[in-house]
Design a protein around this motif. Structure first.
Motif, PDB file in Angstrom:
ATOM      1  N   GLN A 229      21.234  26.594  83.697  1.00 45.51           N
ATOM      2  CA  GLN A 229      20.680  27.453  84.739  1.00 45.51           C
ATOM      3  C   GLN A 229      21.299  27.109  86.093  1.00 45.51           C
ATOM      4  O   GLN A 229      21.660  28.000  86.872  1.00 45.51           O
TER       5      GLN A 229
ATOM      6  N   GLU B 170      23.467  29.650  88.486  1.00 44.96           N
ATOM      7  CA  GLU B 170      22.945  30.006  89.810  1.00 44.96           C
ATOM      8  C   GLU B 170      23.814  29.474  90.939  1.00 44.96           C
ATOM      9  O   GLU B 170      24.013  30.151  91.947  1.00 44.96           O
ATOM     10  N   ARG B 171      24.322  28.251  90.765  1.00 39.82           N
ATOM     11  CA  ARG B 171      25.126  27.641  91.829  1.00 39.82           C
ATOM     12  C   ARG B 171      26.622  27.925  91.662  1.00 39.82           C
ATOM     13  O   ARG B 171      27.425  27.564  92.511  1.00 39.82           O
TER      14      ARG B 171
END
Length: 245
Positions: free
Chosen positions: A23, A27-28
């Protein structure tokens, strides 16, 4: 690519952290890769073969092996890996820092805390990639943080790396090959055919020798003192250091 190793005997914990890291990666938008181990012996076997993770999430309480002891063994091969201990107890918090732990993460691990931790450690690992050297030693492949390398000398066909903590590493290769790899760094200077020094660790220079931080005196070739002093002063002033004569 930042390489992450996970070691925990609880498969549900491994699955949970891997999902959180995936995740985080999405996301990053970070380039990370995960490897997981449910046994410390499997982890140690891979490290001995030359596996060099950038980050290691390591459970402390595992059957047959204490995570602190595992970390001590890993430190014999790798001084740079960021070790993050995982535990449900603060019992070993103080002892964990005797092996250079980066962080002591309490379980259960939530996304907010893990993401904050990763935001801190990943950039450090990316920077380390730029300033490290992989050396093939008798024990396997070892990563050397160039900032901690004081000097290297060649003895026969062996390169001996002297690190700032007094540790010695022996590797195969020639000093010519090493100097080619270090050419992009302005703090390394080949003193003569047997030594290359890190000018960040120079304590003093006399007409006959360079004294390093560990008080080792490396002889300067006859007639080269002025040239060596000039190169050192150019480096010092390029870093805007204060110099008092």
């Amino acid at each position: 690519m930042v390489k992450i190793a996970l070691c925990d005997d609880d498969l549900s914990v491994l699955k949970e952290i891997k999902a959180l890291l995936e995740q985080y990666r999405i996301e990053r938008k970070r380039k990370i890769m995960c490897m997981d181990f449910c046994s410390p012996l499997e982890l140690l076997a891979e490290v001995e073969k030359g596996m060099c993770p950038d980050i290691l999430f390591l459970d402390i309480l595992m059957p047959g092996e204490n995570g602190i002891n595992v970390a001590k063994e890993i430190r014999q091969y790798d001084d740079s890996v960021k070790i993050i201990f995982l535990t449900s107890s603060d019992e070993f918090a103080v002892e964990s820092y005797t092996v250079g732990a980066y962080f002591y993460q309490m379980k259960p691990v939530c996304a907010e805390n893990l993401f904050r931790l990763m935001d801190a450690v990943v950039p450090e690992c990316e920077k380390l990639h730029e300033d490290c050297l992989l050396v093939r030693c008798k024990s396997g492949i070892t990563r050397i943080d160039l900032g901690r390398l004081e000097y290297c000398e060649v003895m026969g066909r062996t390169l001996v790396f002297h690190l700032e903590n007094g540790k010695l590493l022996e590797g195969a290769g020639s000093l010519d090959e090493l100097c080619e790899k270090l050419a992009q760094y302005d703090n390394f200077l080949r003193l003569h055919r047997s030594f290359v020094i890190n000018m960040e660790h120079v304590q003093s220079i006399s007409y006959k020798a360079v004294t390093m931080d560990d008080l080792t005196e490396i002889p300067i070739p006859h007639g080269k003192c002025s040239e060596m002093k000039k190169k050192y002063l150019e480096y010092v002033f390029s870093r805007k250091r204060v110099f008092i004569s």
